[in-house]
Scaffold this motif. Structure first.
Motif, PDB file in Angstrom:
ATOM      1  N   SER A   1      42.688   1.797 -28.918  1.00 45.74           N
ATOM      2  CA  SER A   1      41.307   1.452 -29.234  1.00 45.74           C
ATOM      3  C   SER A   1      40.341   2.230 -28.344  1.00 45.74           C
ATOM      4  O   SER A   1      39.220   2.490 -28.726  1.00 45.74           O
ATOM      5  CB  SER A   1      41.086  -0.050 -29.091  1.00 45.74           C
ATOM      6  OG  SER A   1      41.413  -0.462 -27.781  1.00 45.74           O
ATOM      7  N   ALA A   2      40.792   2.608 -27.147  1.00 44.52           N
ATOM      8  CA  ALA A   2      39.962   3.419 -26.251  1.00 44.52           C
ATOM      9  C   ALA A   2      40.653   4.762 -26.032  1.00 44.52           C
ATOM     10  O   ALA A   2      41.810   4.810 -25.637  1.00 44.52           O
ATOM     11  CB  ALA A   2      39.772   2.706 -24.918  1.00 44.52           C
ATOM     12  N   LEU A   3      39.952   5.843 -26.308  1.00 43.42           N
ATOM     13  CA  LEU A   3      40.503   7.174 -26.078  1.00 43.42           C
ATOM     14  C   LEU A   3      40.408   7.499 -24.599  1.00 43.42           C
ATOM     15  O   LEU A   3      39.531   7.000 -23.905  1.00 43.42           O
ATOM     16  CB  LEU A   3      39.735   8.211 -26.892  1.00 43.42           C
ATOM     17  CG  LEU A   3      39.712   8.023 -28.401  1.00 43.42           C
ATOM     18  CD1 LEU A   3      38.851   9.103 -29.041  1.00 43.42           C
ATOM     19  CD2 LEU A   3      41.112   8.037 -28.976  1.00 43.42           C
ATOM     20  N   LYS A   4      41.309   8.368 -24.114  1.00 46.60           N
ATOM     21  CA  LYS A   4      41.232   8.793 -22.722  1.00 46.60           C
ATOM     22  C   LYS A   4      41.073  10.306 -22.655  1.00 46.60           C
ATOM     23  O   LYS A   4      41.520  11.025 -23.542  1.00 46.60           O
ATOM     24  CB  LYS A   4      42.449   8.313 -21.939  1.00 46.60           C
ATOM     25  CG  LYS A   4      43.763   8.789 -22.452  1.00 46.60           C
ATOM     26  CD  LYS A   4      44.896   8.195 -21.644  1.00 46.60           C
ATOM     27  CE  LYS A   4      46.226   8.665 -22.226  1.00 46.60           C
ATOM     28  NZ  LYS A   4      47.341   8.160 -21.470  1.00 46.60           N
ATOM     29  N   ALA A   5      40.432  10.769 -21.610  1.00 44.40           N
ATOM     30  CA  ALA A   5      40.113  12.186 -21.439  1.00 44.40           C
ATOM     31  C   ALA A   5      41.379  13.032 -21.409  1.00 44.40           C
ATOM     32  O   ALA A   5      42.449  12.580 -21.000  1.00 44.40           O
ATOM     33  CB  ALA A   5      39.327  12.378 -20.150  1.00 44.40           C
ATOM     34  N   THR A   6      41.228  14.279 -21.852  1.00 39.42           N
ATOM     35  CA  THR A   6      42.349  15.206 -21.876  1.00 39.42           C
ATOM     36  C   THR A   6      41.822  16.634 -21.936  1.00 39.42           C
ATOM     37  O   THR A   6      40.614  16.858 -21.989  1.00 39.42           O
ATOM     38  CB  THR A   6      43.268  14.914 -23.093  1.00 39.42           C
ATOM     39  OG1 THR A   6      44.476  15.655 -22.958  1.00 39.42           O
ATOM     40  CG2 THR A   6      42.581  15.255 -24.399  1.00 39.42           C
ATOM     41  N   GLU A   7      42.726  17.615 -21.921  1.00 38.57           N
ATOM     42  CA  GLU A   7      42.369  19.016 -22.117  1.00 38.57           C
ATOM     43  C   GLU A   7      42.921  19.442 -23.470  1.00 38.57           C
ATOM     44  O   GLU A   7      44.102  19.237 -23.754  1.00 38.57           O
ATOM     45  CB  GLU A   7      42.957  19.888 -21.007  1.00 38.57           C
ATOM     46  CG  GLU A   7      42.521  21.323 -21.120  1.00 38.57           C
ATOM     47  CD  GLU A   7      42.887  22.147 -19.897  1.00 38.57           C
ATOM     48  OE1 GLU A   7      43.194  23.334 -20.095  1.00 38.57           O
ATOM     49  OE2 GLU A   7      42.852  21.604 -18.788  1.00 38.57           O
TER      50      GLU A   7
ATOM     51  N   ALA B   1      35.704   9.351 -25.540  1.00 37.54           N
ATOM     52  CA  ALA B   1      36.789   9.097 -24.592  1.00 37.54           C
ATOM     53  C   ALA B   1      36.264   8.664 -23.229  1.00 37.54           C
ATOM     54  O   ALA B   1      35.153   9.014 -22.823  1.00 37.54           O
ATOM     55  CB  ALA B   1      37.649  10.351 -24.434  1.00 37.54           C
ATOM     56  N   GLU B   2      37.118   7.917 -22.523  1.00 36.71           N
ATOM     57  CA  GLU B   2      36.826   7.533 -21.143  1.00 36.71           C
ATOM     58  C   GLU B   2      37.223   8.693 -20.241  1.00 36.71           C
ATOM     59  O   GLU B   2      38.333   9.208 -20.336  1.00 36.71           O
ATOM     60  CB  GLU B   2      37.638   6.290 -20.771  1.00 36.71           C
ATOM     61  CG  GLU B   2      37.280   5.067 -21.589  1.00 36.71           C
ATOM     62  CD  GLU B   2      38.209   3.890 -21.319  1.00 36.71           C
ATOM     63  OE1 GLU B   2      39.122   4.013 -20.477  1.00 36.71           O
ATOM     64  OE2 GLU B   2      38.025   2.864 -21.960  1.00 36.71           O
ATOM     65  N   GLY B   3      36.331   9.145 -19.367  1.00 34.65           N
ATOM     66  CA  GLY B   3      36.641  10.228 -18.443  1.00 34.65           C
ATOM     67  C   GLY B   3      36.074  11.556 -18.909  1.00 34.65           C
ATOM     68  O   GLY B   3      35.284  11.641 -19.839  1.00 34.65           O
ATOM     69  N   THR B   4      36.513  12.621 -18.247  1.00 35.87           N
ATOM     70  CA  THR B   4      36.015  13.970 -18.505  1.00 35.87           C
ATOM     71  C   THR B   4      37.077  14.778 -19.232  1.00 35.87           C
ATOM     72  O   THR B   4      38.197  14.909 -18.741  1.00 35.87           O
ATOM     73  CB  THR B   4      35.653  14.676 -17.184  1.00 35.87           C
ATOM     74  OG1 THR B   4      34.659  13.905 -16.522  1.00 35.87           O
ATOM     75  CG2 THR B   4      35.126  16.075 -17.430  1.00 35.87           C
ATOM     76  N   SER B   5      36.728  15.320 -20.372  1.00 35.17           N
ATOM     77  CA  SER B   5      37.640  16.159 -21.156  1.00 35.17           C
ATOM     78  C   SER B   5      37.228  17.617 -21.033  1.00 35.17           C
ATOM     79  O   SER B   5      36.063  17.934 -20.800  1.00 35.17           O
ATOM     80  CB  SER B   5      37.598  15.758 -22.634  1.00 35.17           C
ATOM     81  OG  SER B   5      38.110  14.460 -22.816  1.00 35.17           O
ATOM     82  N   THR B   6      38.197  18.504 -21.213  1.00 39.88           N
ATOM     83  CA  THR B   6      37.943  19.942 -21.252  1.00 39.88           C
ATOM     84  C   THR B   6      38.343  20.441 -22.630  1.00 39.88           C
ATOM     85  O   THR B   6      39.462  20.190 -23.079  1.00 39.88           O
ATOM     86  CB  THR B   6      38.768  20.677 -20.173  1.00 39.88           C
ATOM     87  OG1 THR B   6      38.397  20.173 -18.892  1.00 39.88           O
ATOM     88  CG2 THR B   6      38.530  22.180 -20.235  1.00 39.88           C
ATOM     89  N   ILE B   7      37.423  21.136 -23.282  1.00 38.82           N
ATOM     90  CA  ILE B   7      37.693  21.663 -24.622  1.00 38.82           C
ATOM     91  C   ILE B   7      37.581  23.178 -24.563  1.00 38.82           C
ATOM     92  O   ILE B   7      36.527  23.715 -24.244  1.00 38.82           O
ATOM     93  CB  ILE B   7      36.698  21.103 -25.662  1.00 38.82           C
ATOM     94  CG1 ILE B   7      36.704  19.581 -25.642  1.00 38.82           C
ATOM     95  CG2 ILE B   7      37.020  21.652 -27.051  1.00 38.82           C
ATOM     96  CD1 ILE B   7      35.609  18.954 -26.479  1.00 38.82           C
TER      97      ILE B   7
END
Length: 82
Positions: free
Chosen positions: A22-28, A47-53
């Motif tokens: 239900s909650a997405l989490k940050a990823t690369e 998402a929760e946190g910092t993602s890198t795209i």
């Protein structure tokens, strides 16, 4: 296919199945085309946190004004040139 933002993604022919949290989490992640990069931006914003795209040149090529508009709406973005 694998895991992205904490969800399990499987592809079989023209069908993609996503089973997630239900909650997405940050990823690369990497956007391979304009649609993928745009979808990844939306997922990263949720998402929760910092993602890198990576692969954002696809998005900038077709939707060059999207990122500044999202920033104007309050999205916390850092843009590095690829």
């Amino acid at each position: 296919m694998g895991h992205s933002f904490g969800a399990t993604v499987n592809a079989s022919g023209p069908v993609i199945t996503v089973r997630g949290r239900s909650a997405l989490k940050a990823t690369e992640v990497v956007g391979e085309d304009i649609r993928a990069a745009t979808a990844l931006v939306i997922a990263a914003l949720a998402a929760e946190g910092t993602s890198t795209i990576r692969g954002m040149y696809h998005l900038r090529r077709g939707y060059g004004g999207l990122l500044p508009k999202l920033a104007a709406l309050g999205a916390d973005l850092t843009i590095d040139q690829e």
